[in-house]
Design an enzyme around this catalytic site. Structure first.
Site, PDB file in Angstrom:
ATOM      1  N   HIS A 247       0.842  -1.190   0.000  1.00  0.00           N
ATOM      2  CA  HIS A 247       0.000   0.000   0.000  1.00  0.00           C
ATOM      3  C   HIS A 247       0.878   1.242   0.000  1.00  0.00           C
ATOM      4  CE1 HIS A 247      -4.176  -1.582   1.441  1.00  0.00           C
ATOM      5  NE2 HIS A 247      -3.601  -2.408   0.591  1.00  0.00           N
TER       6      HIS A 247
ATOM      7  N   TYR B  75      -9.416   5.497   7.763  1.00  0.00           N
ATOM      8  CA  TYR B  75      -9.589   5.834   9.175  1.00  0.00           C
ATOM      9  C   TYR B  75     -10.602   6.970   9.229  1.00  0.00           C
ATOM     10  CZ  TYR B  75      -5.199   3.292  10.099  1.00  0.00           C
ATOM     11  OH  TYR B  75      -4.213   2.339  10.194  1.00  0.00           O
TER      12      TYR B  75
ATOM     13  N   PRO C 287      -4.444   0.494  18.618  1.00  0.00           N
ATOM     14  CA  PRO C 287      -4.173   0.065  17.242  1.00  0.00           C
ATOM     15  C   PRO C 287      -4.373   1.140  16.176  1.00  0.00           C
ATOM     16  CG  PRO C 287      -6.263  -0.815  18.001  1.00  0.00           C
ATOM     17  CD  PRO C 287      -5.641  -0.152  19.181  1.00  0.00           C
TER      18      PRO C 287
ATOM     19  N   LYS D 227       0.832   0.180  15.048  1.00  0.00           N
ATOM     20  CA  LYS D 227       2.200   0.120  15.550  1.00  0.00           C
ATOM     21  C   LYS D 227       2.520  -1.086  16.426  1.00  0.00           C
ATOM     22  CE  LYS D 227       3.811   3.591  13.502  1.00  0.00           C
ATOM     23  NZ  LYS D 227       3.550   2.966  12.224  1.00  0.00           N
TER      24      LYS D 227
ATOM     25  N   TYR E  57       3.774   6.746   9.908  1.00  0.00           N
ATOM     26  CA  TYR E  57       2.959   5.582   9.568  1.00  0.00           C
ATOM     27  C   TYR E  57       3.800   4.467   8.943  1.00  0.00           C
ATOM     28  CZ  TYR E  57      -1.337   3.096   8.311  1.00  0.00           C
ATOM     29  OH  TYR E  57      -2.342   2.156   8.217  1.00  0.00           O
TER      30      TYR E  57
END
Length: 393
Positions: A72, A201, A293, A297, A384
């Site tokens: 991704h 998200y 979550p 991580k 990220y």
């Protein structure tokens, strides 16, 4: 029994450390209280940082990951009924993440360990650690009714938040830091195509939501719920309807629903134990730290711990520099606290904490600012995909 490194726990961190050490000729035995089937049955994370992907390649367990995993290059933040894309590759200097389930990582590592002939003991009872502050630590356990003593040079505690390793640390030395969040995540696994080719998200006035996936045909979705909610009160139909309410209208319109194959509620917490070294015992992964979550991580932090301890072990056994093991805790904690910060920040920005409209407006303003600024997008992207691993030297 004798070995060089006793590894407590056969989760992905213990298995990865064992595989890496084995390939460098450092003998190790893994002791696990649960059965192999139980370990493989855990449904966990699925987003791997670039650093963990590279470490799995070094461990020689990348064949199936490269074949079935999904690279991704970005993800979406949803707020104010719209999507804002974070281009990871553009804003992190070319790095990406891999979507590949923790269960699959664990299976690959188990298969590699069996192929290598390395020793693992499952369903070990009454596991106890002794002499961690001496030069001759031991691990005792009961297997098939017989008490076994494992002599070793070092102990790696990879047995999770509830494991025996952290409990063995001296109470007058161990310090813990914790934040409990006032909500949980209700997660559903379904054999349906993901609603989007990248993760979403979502910040919404009704609460947070996450659209994730395990493959092109298996999806993982979450919604924020109160801590006193019960899974049995959430039918599939109720879950799908609530998820749709928290997504932009065009995204909700293309959501494919279906029967759940797994459903559970997980509480959220931030937790760090320090130091992570006690004599000849080292805490690794969830034994030392937990993150909510939201920032993907947890598993990745365990991998960075493994990277640090693995290289310190190489220095001790191959280079005659056992003193570098003393640096493990400080090096690991520097990266852990930065990841804790990112996970806490993402959680704070994306979840509904109360009915205070000012707080909700601040979240929207922050999301609008960070997704509309190159500097802001860079901050999100580089965290990220994972901050660099620090060399052990």
């Amino acid at each position: 029994m004798k070995t060089q490194v006793a590894i407590i726990g056969a989760g992905p961190s213990g298995l990865l450390l064992g595989q890496l050490l084995h390939r460098k000729g450092i003998d190790n035995v893994i002791i696990e209280q649960r059965s192999e089937e139980y370990v493989l049955g855990r449904i966990r994370a699925g987003v791997l940082e670039q650093g963990m992907v590279d470490l799995l390649r070094e461990a020689g367990v990348d064949e199936r990951m490269d074949r079935e995993g999904q690279v991704h290059e970005g993800f979406h933040l949803s707020f104010d009924n719209r999507l804002a894309r974070v281009d990871l590759k553009q804003y992190s200097g070319g790095k990406t993440v891999m979507v590949y389930g923790q269960t699959e990582v664990t299976k690959d590592l188990m298969d590699a360990r069996k192929a290598a002939g390395a020793q693992s003991v499952y369903e070990a009872e009454d596991v106890a650690l002794h002499g961690i502050d001496t030069d001759t630590p031991t691990v005792t356990f009961v297997k098939n009714g017989e008490k076994v003593t494992l002599e070793c040079d070092y102990i790696a505690g990879c047995d999770g938040y509830h494991g025996i390793s952290r409990k063995t640390a001296p109470k007058d030395v161990l310090k813990t830091h914790e934040r409990i969040y006032p909500f949980g995540w209700l997660g559903v696994l379904s054999d349906t195509p993901p609603v989007d080719e990248e993760l979403i998200y979502a910040n919404h006035e009704r609460g947070f939501a996450l659209c994730s996936m395990r493959s092109s045909t298996r999806s993982r979705y979450y919604i924020q719920v109160e801590l006193d909610e019960k899974v049995e009160d959430w039918s599939d139909e109720r879950f799908w309807e609530e998820l749709k309410r928290r997504l932009p209208e065009d995204v909700a319109a293309r959501l494919v629903t279906g029967p759940s194959i797994e459903k559970s509620i997980a509480p959220l917490r931030s937790f760090v134990a320090e130091p992570m070294k006690f004599g000849r015992m080292f805490l690794v992964g969830d034994a030392a730290h937990i993150v909510p979550p939201t920032g993907a991580k947890g598993l990745n932090l365990a991998a960075s711990d493994v990277y640090t301890l693995y290289h310190a072990m190489i220095a001790a056994y191959h280079d005659g520099k056992p003193e570098l093991l003393d640096k493990y805790s400080d090096i690991a904690l520097r990266r852990i606290w930065k990841a804790e910060r990112f996970s806490w920040w993402m959680t704070s920005m994306m979840h509904k904490f109360d009915e205070n409209t000012f707080n909700q407006k601040m979240q929207l303003a922050e999301l609008d600012y960070f997704t509309g600024s190159e500097a802001g997008l860079t901050v999100i992207a580089e965290n990220y995909v994972g901050l660099p691993y620090e060399k052990v030297e």
